[in-house]
Every structure is written in C-alpha cells, then in structure tokens.
Design an enzyme around this catalytic site. Structure first.
Site, short mmCIF file in Angstrom:
data_model
loop_
_atom_site.label_atom_id
_atom_site.label_comp_id
_atom_site.label_asym_id
_atom_site.label_seq_id
_atom_site.Cartn_x
_atom_site.Cartn_y
_atom_site.Cartn_z
CE LYS A 106 -3.78 -2.46 2.23
NZ LYS A 106 -4.46 -2.83 3.47
CD GLN A 143 -3.34 -4.62 6.59
OE1 GLN A 143 -3.26 -3.61 5.89
NE2 GLN A 143 -3.96 -5.71 6.19
CG ASP A 154 -9.47 -0.40 4.85
OD1 ASP A 154 -9.15 -0.64 3.68
OD2 ASP A 154 -8.76 -0.66 5.84
#
Ligand code: NAD
Length: 294
Positions: free
Chosen positions: A53, A97, A120
């Site tokens: 990422k 994460q 997200d």
C-alpha cells in the site's frame, strides 16, 4: 475460449490515471492526498500488505504515513493514535491493518475512525450509506471487482449472480453492489455461505460467480455453466516445490477445470488482488476531495 480478466494490467493503468489526477491536483494548487496506515505487531501478511500500500501511494504521488505499534499496545493507546490521525488535517485517509491482536476489539477501532477518513469503507456509516445507495467509501475488494467488470464491459444488469461467502469486507458488500439499482448492478444475487445446503444447484445456474470463501480450489468445473463469468477472490498460501519461495498462492477456483467453461475468469494471482489496492488509492483520492460527505 475464455478471456482472462487481467487485474495486474488493469490496476497498473488505473494507477497511471490516479497519478495523472494527482499531478493535476497539485498543479491547480491542491495538496497531495495523504494515507495513514496503522500496523499493529509484525504479522508477515500484514507487513506485506502495508508495504505494498505504501509503495502504491508513492507511485501515484500520495503522501503516506505508517504508524507502527507493538502487539502489546493497549486498546486505549490504539484508540488515541486513531484519534490523533482523525484530528490531523493533513491526513485524508486512515486504515488500520486487520487482524488486530485478540485483546483489542476490532469493531471498536473501526468505529473510532472518522467516516470521512474511513477509506477501507468498514465504518458502519459507510456500510449503511453504501447499502441505501448514497455516496460512500466502499470496501476496496468489492469496489475493485466492480471496476474490473466495468472495464471489461461485462454487463451485470438482469444477470443471475452467485456470491460465495458473506464476510463484511467481501461477500456481503459484493452482493449489495451487484444487486443495487445503479448504473452498474441490477443483477439477481444469491448470497451463498457455509450453511447453504446445495451450492452447486445455485452456482451452475449463475451467469456471474464471485468466489470469496477462502477455501483453495473449492469451485470445480461441474459447478459452473458454459459461458459463466468467474471472479476468484480467494487467496490461500500453500507449500510448493515448484517455486523459488517454496510457496504458491491458490484461489477459491479450480482454474484448469473452470476456465475452459468460462467466458471471462480472473486468475490468482494477478486478478482481484491488485485491484484491491487501487480501490484504496481511489478512496483516498476521493477523501482528499471531500466529495463523499457533503
Ligand atoms: P471470511 O473467512 O471472513 O469469510 C468466508 C465466508 O465464506 C464465510 O461467510 C463463510 O460462510 C463462507 N464459507 C466458508 N465455507 C464455505 C462453504 N463450504 N460453502 C459456502 N460458503 C462458505 O473470508 P473473507 O475475508 O471474505 O476472505 C475470503 C477469501 O478472500 C480469503 O481467501 C481471503 O484471503 C481472500 N481475500 C482476498 C482479497 C484480495 O484482495 N484478493 C481481499 C480480501 C480477502
């Protein structure tokens, strides 16, 4: 003969498009979009995902910040770090994460992220907005799949779709996006899961199948009709003596059996995976434009 849906090439093209948009944004006096990632502990897969990422951010010209915390971090401390990122006006998007260590309540952390920065798309506000068809940050993997289908001019309207797997981040949002009344959607969707009694009966009638259950090579040739579109989301790492690393990745689809029956199919790796990161970049760009929540 089937056509391979090439997520690697498509995602590379989209990254170029995002890089160009960022260039124009900066030329017009805007600031660089900024993605902040929080990584707790040292899980190998999480390290790999976060590193890719960061690399993708760099490629398209975003700023990125990595907040690393030990896996002994308390829930309170993690909430505080998320709050700092919420308040930091330079940060447009925040991702934490997953998975998190078991002493931390993941849902609590997800809900601590400002919906306006939740790139997200896991916050209940974004999930709710997506469900009722309002602009929202959509979970990256389903958003990436929709983008792939669009770019390959695969029509979903009026089609019958089987989505296998009902997770909050893939299966459930995928079923909603495919069935919603929108430019892309309008399909009749059956959401299948571990308690679906006769899965084959459903998949063999489906025009589009999205396999997202995390069971290597689960979908076999006999479960798929001639001409189907098959999207393989699964990633399972298995030992292999044929690769240098000693590992290989398998999807949820038995590719050699299923592909010859398909009109289109995604490979693993190089299908859905690369599109997930690109969707995250797109969401971050949207967040920096502050267009979703107006
Ligand atoms: P999950 O484990 O949260 O959910 C799996 C779902 O599959 C569950 O809803 C369960 O009901 C269903 N299921 C399990 N066994 C089944 C069976 N025998 N028949 C029908 N349904 C069954 O999974 P997830 O987080 O959605 O991930 C699914 C897979 O996709 C995993 O392999 C994961 O690694 C992969 N994944 C890939 C990407 C990507 O970018 N390519 C992103 C997210 C997840």
């Amino acid at each position: 003969m089937y056509q391979l849906i090439d997520g690697k090439t498509t995602s590379a093209k989209i990254k170029e498009e995002i890089a160009e948009e960022v260039k124009q944004l900066i030329e017009a006096g805007g600031k660089k979009p900024h993605l902040a990632a929080v990584l707790v502990g040292h899980d190998g897969a999480s390290e790999t995902y976060v590193a890719s990422k960061e690399r993708a951010c760099k490629f398209v010209g975003f700023n990125s910040t990595l907040v690393r915390l030990e896996d002994t971090v308390s829930e309170e401390e993690l909430l505080q770090r998320v709050n700092e990122l919420n308040k930091n006006e330079d940060v447009d998007g925040i991702i934490v994460q997953l998975p998190l260590p078991s002493h931390i309540n993941e849902q609590k952390i997800i809900e601590a992220i400002l919906p306006q920065k939740d790139v997200d798309g896991f916050h209940p506000v974004n999930v709710g907005r997506m469900v009722i068809g309002l602009p929202a940050f959509v979970s990256a993997t389903p958003a990436g799949i929709i983008e792939l289908l669009k770019r390959y001019n695969i029509e979903s309207s009026g089609k019958s779709c089987a989505v296998i797997g009902r997770s909050n981040i893939v299966g459930k949002p995928m079923s909603i996006l495919l069935s919603q009344k929108a430019d892309f959607g309008n399909a009749t969707v059956t959401l299948c899961h571990s308690r679906t009694p006769d899965l084959k009966e459903i998949t063999e009638k489906a025009d589009i199948i999205v396999a997202a259950l995390g069971k290597a090579e689960f979908l076999t040739g006999d479960m798929v009709k001639q001409g189907a579109v098959v999207i393989d989301v699964g990633i399972t790492r298995v030992k292999s003596d044929k690769t240098k690393s000693g590992w290989k990745l398998l999807g949820d689809v038995k590719f050699d059996e299923v592909a010859p029956k398909c009109s289109y199919i995604t490979p693993v790796p190089g299908g859905v995976g690369p599109m997930t990161i690109v969707s995250l970049l797109k969401n971050t760009l949207l967040a920096s434009r502050k267009e979703i929540f107006q």
